[in-house]
Design an enzyme around this catalytic site. Sequence first.
Site, short mmCIF file in Angstrom:
data_model
loop_
_atom_site.label_atom_id
_atom_site.label_comp_id
_atom_site.label_asym_id
_atom_site.label_seq_id
_atom_site.Cartn_x
_atom_site.Cartn_y
_atom_site.Cartn_z
CE1 TYR A 57 1.84 -17.13 -5.16
CE2 TYR A 57 1.31 -18.53 -3.30
CZ TYR A 57 0.92 -17.64 -4.27
OH TYR A 57 -0.40 -17.24 -4.33
CG PHE A 215 -4.63 -8.28 -2.12
CD1 PHE A 215 -3.47 -8.99 -1.91
CD2 PHE A 215 -4.61 -7.28 -3.09
CE1 PHE A 215 -2.32 -8.73 -2.64
CE2 PHE A 215 -3.46 -7.01 -3.82
CZ PHE A 215 -2.32 -7.74 -3.59
N PRO A 216 -7.08 -10.40 1.69
CG PRO A 216 -6.70 -12.02 3.33
CD PRO A 216 -6.29 -11.63 1.94
CG LEU A 217 -5.43 -8.83 6.40
CD1 LEU A 217 -4.19 -9.10 7.23
CD2 LEU A 217 -6.62 -8.53 7.29
N GLY A 218 -6.58 -6.24 2.35
CA GLY A 218 -6.48 -5.07 1.47
C GLY A 218 -5.06 -4.72 1.10
N GLY A 220 -2.55 -5.04 2.76
CA GLY A 220 -1.96 -4.42 3.94
C GLY A 220 -2.59 -3.10 4.33
#
Length: 302
Positions: A57, A215-218, A220
């Site tokens: 990153y 990606f816990p929120l897919g 976005g």
Amino acid sequence: MQLTIGGDLSINRLGYGAMHLTGPGMWGDPIDPEGAIRLLRRAVDLGINFIDTADSYGPGNNEQIIRRALHPYPDDLVICTKGGMLRSGPKDWIHSEDRPPYIVPLGRPEYLRQQVELSLRNLGLECIRVYQLHSIDPAVPLADQIGELARLQEQGKIRHIGLSGQPGVTIDELTRARAVADIVAVENLFNIADRTDEDTLRHAERHNIAFIPWFPLGHGGLVGSDSVLAPIAADYGATPSQLALAWLLHHSPATVLIPGTTSITHLEENARAADLRLSDADMAAITAAVDRVKPAIWRPER
């Protein structure tokens, strides 16, 4: 809502993913370095004591901004960083219709050793509490990749070893890695809309391994007013992102969440997801509602 990693690191299960505190395309310094510093300090004020980052990153810039913001670190803060993935520029991780993202692992032992040394310097640490192989390199025996991290662990430069994957680590890979070293965490793509790696999650749960959904929120797709979760979340007096995070916390006691944001408002909103209590009936109803809609998902190819 707490979990102990590796038998000795007690953390709150709702952590923070620092990836977006870099420039566009996760490349270079953040656009607003002072804002990034304020956000990281606010995260610690909120009781967040698990921060996920990686040498890729930036590369390196994300670890450096964490050091600027938080060093000397609170005694209970666990910084989890990763190594073993190459970068080519600010557009290499962009997902588009005509070309896949540039996801290229490099697991040669000498490279992993170099990256651990760089992360130690960037973070201002003598020992990294959790260090993950960012992506398994198919060109290098997994035993050699994990074996080098185990040697660094013996030398006191790594405390605990984890394993990450794009899109995820399989049970077979996890089993082979555990034959070489103790693996305390596994990081896979997982959220309420994409439960492909459910078997790996349950395997980790049975073996006291922390499961860190990325990606816990897919990506976005589970947030915003047009989210499939919006009408359901309203019934719980929550936002779609809060409901998505609360669902993950209740789905398994092994999950450690690392939602990322550059907004202090959203950071505080995400932190409140830990206060949302869901019964078994709530969980079943929420899952069924999402499954009926079948929201679009995206997973990088292995």
